[in-house]
Write an enzyme that holds these catalytic residues in place. Structure first.
Site, PDB file in Angstrom:
ATOM      1  N   ASN A 320     -32.864 -19.332  -3.436  1.00 26.01           N
ATOM      2  CA  ASN A 320     -31.992 -18.239  -3.027  1.00 26.01           C
ATOM      3  C   ASN A 320     -32.525 -16.922  -3.585  1.00 26.01           C
ATOM      4  O   ASN A 320     -32.621 -16.797  -4.797  1.00 26.01           O
ATOM      5  CB  ASN A 320     -30.574 -18.483  -3.548  1.00 26.01           C
ATOM      6  CG  ASN A 320     -29.591 -17.438  -3.050  1.00 26.01           C
ATOM      7  OD1 ASN A 320     -29.824 -16.818  -2.027  1.00 26.01           O
ATOM      8  ND2 ASN A 320     -28.512 -17.238  -3.786  1.00 26.01           N
ATOM      9  N   ASP A 347     -38.323 -15.932 -11.279  1.00 31.58           N
ATOM     10  CA  ASP A 347     -37.002 -16.539 -11.050  1.00 31.58           C
ATOM     11  C   ASP A 347     -37.057 -18.029 -11.407  1.00 31.58           C
ATOM     12  O   ASP A 347     -36.460 -18.870 -10.718  1.00 31.58           O
ATOM     13  CB  ASP A 347     -36.543 -16.333  -9.598  1.00 31.58           C
ATOM     14  CG  ASP A 347     -35.053 -16.616  -9.407  1.00 31.58           C
ATOM     15  OD1 ASP A 347     -34.362 -16.919 -10.408  1.00 31.58           O
ATOM     16  OD2 ASP A 347     -34.585 -16.546  -8.259  1.00 31.58           O
TER      17      ASP A 347
HETATM   18 ZN    ZN Z   1     -30.977 -14.109  -8.158  1.00 30.39          ZN
END
Ligand code: ZN
Length: 471
Positions: A320, A347
């Site tokens: 995401n 991330d």
């Molecule tokens: Zn994020």
């Protein structure tokens, strides 16, 4: 309440190790941002780069690491976006395993997001993580403070208290800041502390239970899609708010005259996380042309993979924002090359097997990334001629430091010894056994990559070392 006009400094914490004295011989020293590109030796002493170049004297009794001859030395990598899952989700990752993964990837500093349990939304919570890091972490850990209490998006977190505890930045990452009034208030507070706001862009009323990018592949695979507008819509709104706030800043600075020069600091007002879509790149390019105080990052998986890969139904590719089309990927790569996208952020999002080894519709979002970032990008963008090695090093080292207001690692005499050593000739296949972190949910499993981190040094101490060919 602390009314001191000077913002308190960000704190990076790492287990102190006794500094060592060692010599790298016959290496390529490459720090393009500081004009360093030469072959020679590098001597580390008392936590610093004591000497480098082709005329380094060899002190008697020094530890000579001649097995690294032919490797490249880069300023240490810095990741503005990782999830270390501490506190609350240590079954996925903890500060020991996460910092080991970071060191194995050539990182000297990583910045942890606040979406833990409890959420890092108060000074004591941030101080607790940094205390653990000072005891356990192999590389420097910076902590992000939440924008809103409990990441609920309703009420501001204790931002001043978080800043005084040493957080690097503020973010509700994992969730967007949907309420525009809350965002404006958060920006005012963040500016007062000299920290940037890191924004995760997502229109929750559009993403719903989407699994992948909305396009021909989602239609073909029968999986619910997430449109580009889910990201570019909130980005457009947030840029409008930044435009308004930047004008307010200018009025205040002019009103204060020269005395206003100490505020609002040199960090961007807003840093946009993990951009994925071509529409977002276009908005970002216009914002930068206009001079808005904003920066952005992209992840290795969005720069290298596309929605077509979801045809494998591999849950590790569920992320995401979602992997997007080939055209989006190309726009991201061009934006990274031309500076519209400032830096890389992995991330890094570890998940346990029971959360990932399930049908893709049920899998949690995220891929680990620290250990593969450099090699994946070197293989997929540098060796293909899409990005220069100099730009890759910049977006992984100096650029994220400028976004966060941190000191940049550099390869010059008397600088702190914070660097990594990479063998650019070694190829390796990514398997679970190759990953040192606690979770193995990598989007790059089974890929053959070129470029292997052989040594990572923080504060003049060897934090991670790997022999040639060693798993
Ligand atoms: Zn994020």
């Amino acid at each position: 309440m602390d009314t001191s006009p000077r913002p308190s400094a960000a704190r990076l914490a790492c287990r102190p190790l006794r500094s060592e004295r060692f010599l790298l011989t016959g290496v390529r020293l490459f720090d393009p941002e500081h004009g360093v590109d030469l072959e020679g030796d590098l001597l580390v002493e008392e936590g610093k780069i004591a000497a480098l170049g082709d005329k380094v004297a060899r002190p008697p009794g020094v530890d000579v690491l001649d097995d690294l001859a032919g490797c490249w030395v880069f300023p240490g990598f810095v990741d503005p976006h990782v999830h270390l899952r501490t506190p609350g989700y240590e079954y996925k990752e903890d500060l020991v395993s996460g910092s080991l993964a970071a060191a194995a990837g050539g990182y000297v500093t990583v910045v942890a997001m606040a979406n833990t349990d409890p959420v890092i939304d108060s000074g004591p919570a941030a101080a607790w993580v940094l205390e653990q890091a000072a005891r356990d972490a192999l590389v420097r850990i910076g902590q992000v403070g939440a924008v809103s209490k409990g990441l609920r998006g309703e009420e501001l977190a204790e931002m001043r208290e978080l800043a005084d505890a040493g957080v690097v930045a503020f973010s509700d990452d994992g969730r967007p800041v949907t309420d525009a009034d809350l965002l404006q208030h958060a920006l005012r507070y963040a500016r007062g502390t000299g920290r940037p706001l890191l924004l995760h862009l997502e229109d929750k009323s559009l993403s719903l239970d989407g699994v992948m990018h909305e396009g021909k592949w989602s239609a073909r695979l029968g999986l619910r899609g997430i449109s580009r507008a889910c990201e570019s819509g909130p980005l457009a709104r947030d840029l409008e708010i930044v435009r308004y706030m930047a004008a307010e800043d200018r009025r205040l600075t002019e009103g204060r005259g020269a005395a206003g020069a100490e505020a609002p600091g040199h960090v961007p007002m807003v840093h946009f996380q993990h951009l994925s879509a071509a529409d977002s790149v276009a908005l970002m390019r216009r914002a930068k042309d206009e001079g808005l105080p904003v920066t952005a990052e992209a992840t290795p998986h969005h720069l290298l993979l596309t929605d077509e890969h979801l045809g494998s139904f591999d849950p590790n590719l569920r992320v995401n924002p979602p992997l997007r089309s080939a055209a989006d990927r190309e726009a991201l790569v061009a934006a990274l090359a031309d500076g519209t996208i400032d830096c890389l952020g992995t991330d890094h999002a570890p998940h346990a097997p029971q959360e990932k080894e399930v049908p893709i519709e049920d899998a949690l979002n995220g891929t680990v990334g620290l250990e593969t970032a450099f090699a994946a990008l070197y293989t997929g963008l540098v060796l293909t001629g899409d990005l220069t090695l100099a730009r890759l090093v910049e977006v992984m080292s100096g650029a994220p430091c400028r976004v966060l207001g941190l000191v940049e690692p550099h390869l010059t005499e008397a600088a702190p010894a914070d660097f990594c050593v990479v063998d650019l000739d070694e190829t390796w296949k990514v398997t679970p056994a190759h990953l040192r972190g606690k979770s193995r949910n990598s989007a790059f499993l089974e890929e053959t990559l070129t470029g292997r981190v052989r040594l990572t040094v923080v504060d003049g101490a060897r934090r991670f070392a790997r022999a040639r060919g060693e798993v």
